[in-house]
Design a protein around this motif. Structure first.
Motif, short mmCIF file in Angstrom:
data_model
loop_
_atom_site.label_atom_id
_atom_site.label_comp_id
_atom_site.label_asym_id
_atom_site.label_seq_id
_atom_site.Cartn_x
_atom_site.Cartn_y
_atom_site.Cartn_z
N THR B 121 0.86 -1.18 0.00
CA THR B 121 0.00 0.00 0.00
C THR B 121 0.90 1.23 0.00
O THR B 121 1.63 1.47 0.96
CB THR B 121 -0.90 0.01 1.25
N PRO B 122 0.88 1.98 -1.09
CA PRO B 122 1.80 3.11 -1.17
C PRO B 122 1.36 4.29 -0.32
O PRO B 122 0.17 4.56 -0.18
CB PRO B 122 1.79 3.50 -2.65
N THR B 123 2.33 4.97 0.24
CA THR B 123 2.06 6.23 0.93
C THR B 123 2.59 7.41 0.12
O THR B 123 2.18 8.53 0.32
CB THR B 123 2.71 6.24 2.33
N GLU B 124 3.52 7.12 -0.76
CA GLU B 124 3.99 8.15 -1.69
C GLU B 124 4.49 7.49 -2.96
O GLU B 124 4.89 6.31 -2.95
CB GLU B 124 5.08 9.03 -1.07
N MET B 125 4.45 8.23 -4.04
CA MET B 125 4.86 7.67 -5.33
C MET B 125 5.42 8.79 -6.18
O MET B 125 4.92 9.91 -6.16
CB MET B 125 3.64 7.05 -6.01
N SER B 126 6.46 8.49 -6.92
CA SER B 126 6.99 9.48 -7.84
C SER B 126 7.48 8.77 -9.09
O SER B 126 7.89 7.61 -9.04
CB SER B 126 8.13 10.28 -7.20
N GLY B 127 7.38 9.46 -10.19
CA GLY B 127 7.84 8.88 -11.44
C GLY B 127 8.43 9.94 -12.33
O GLY B 127 8.07 11.12 -12.24
N ARG B 128 9.36 9.53 -13.15
CA ARG B 128 9.91 10.49 -14.10
C ARG B 128 10.25 9.79 -15.40
O ARG B 128 10.45 8.56 -15.44
CB ARG B 128 11.12 11.22 -13.53
N ARG B 129 10.26 10.57 -16.42
CA ARG B 129 10.59 10.05 -17.75
C ARG B 129 11.69 10.91 -18.34
O ARG B 129 11.57 12.13 -18.42
CB ARG B 129 9.34 10.08 -18.64
N LEU B 130 12.76 10.23 -18.73
CA LEU B 130 13.86 10.91 -19.42
C LEU B 130 13.65 10.77 -20.92
O LEU B 130 13.32 9.68 -21.40
CB LEU B 130 15.21 10.27 -19.06
N THR B 131 13.82 11.85 -21.64
CA THR B 131 13.73 11.79 -23.10
C THR B 131 15.06 12.28 -23.65
O THR B 131 15.59 13.30 -23.22
CB THR B 131 12.59 12.70 -23.60
N ARG B 132 15.58 11.54 -24.60
CA ARG B 132 16.88 11.94 -25.16
C ARG B 132 16.78 12.03 -26.67
O ARG B 132 15.75 11.64 -27.23
CB ARG B 132 17.99 10.97 -24.74
#
Lengths: 132, 132
Positions: B121-132
């Motif tokens: 059960t998540p209490t925090e979440m982060s995501g990122r996408r790198l584009t090159r």
């Protein structure tokens, strides 16, 4: 060595081969009981894992003087291999250490200003390969 | 949201899409200051991450009543996405919870007797996408 017919324990050489073949691994840290995990572009040389990060980054903060775990895995249709090592991480400051890191010719996925080398020195390593 | 032209922060929906699209993630734990990391076959449903493990396994021992981090990533030629969530893990014991887990139709890479469901059960979440 086959454990149960479907899981094989990797030798240290096989572990290093998996680590070297994968451009991406994940670094885990534990600071104040809180796990963190970071994907990194890495290289291996002379029994060490190297990666680049940014000066002052969270990654520098959490890795320095802390125990780390590092994992890389390789998924194929009929085999899956994973290697986990544990050890310590240090930011490289000496010219000869940085030269050794640069000699790995690590190419980060994205060249976005990461110029601080971190070296992981393993104290233990284990690997396994699942065959289905 | 573009941060610097090459790194994009993922929305929660985009984070869940990355987690759902990847069959494999990595679980990190921190027990007594020692990080551990485990690759697992996972599924997602209703804001949770599910995976299977063996009764009495080390994975059960370290995840129960401990904070965990979970990461999945997706590497393509021109984009790399990664999602990290933090939360708590619990072994499922109630019939309705196990039914919800089974409804994910998770197919482990290797069917080797793992039959204990763990739910994060998540209490925090982060995501990122790198584009090159």
């Amino acid at each position: 060595m086959t454990d149960d017919g479907t899981t094989t324990t990797l030798t240290p050489d096989e572990c290093w081969a998996v680590l070297a073949a994968q451009p991406i691994g994940r670094l885990a840290t534990a600071v104040a009981g809180e796990p963190e995990i970071f994907p990194v572009s890495h290289a291996v040389a002379d029994g060490h894992v190297y990666f680049l990060t940014r000066p002052g980054s969270k990654l520098v903060e959490v890795t320095v003087n802390n125990r780390v775990a590092f994992e890389a895995d390789e998924w194929r249709f009929d085999t899956a291999s994973s290697v986990v090592l544990k050890g310590t991480a240090e930011v490289l400051e000496k010219d000869e250490d940085i030269a050794a890191a640069e000699a790995t010719e690590l190419v980060p996925y994205l060249d976005d200003g990461k110029n601080v080398w971190v070296r992981i020195t393993p104290t233990e390593m284990s690997g396994r390969r699942l065959t289905r």
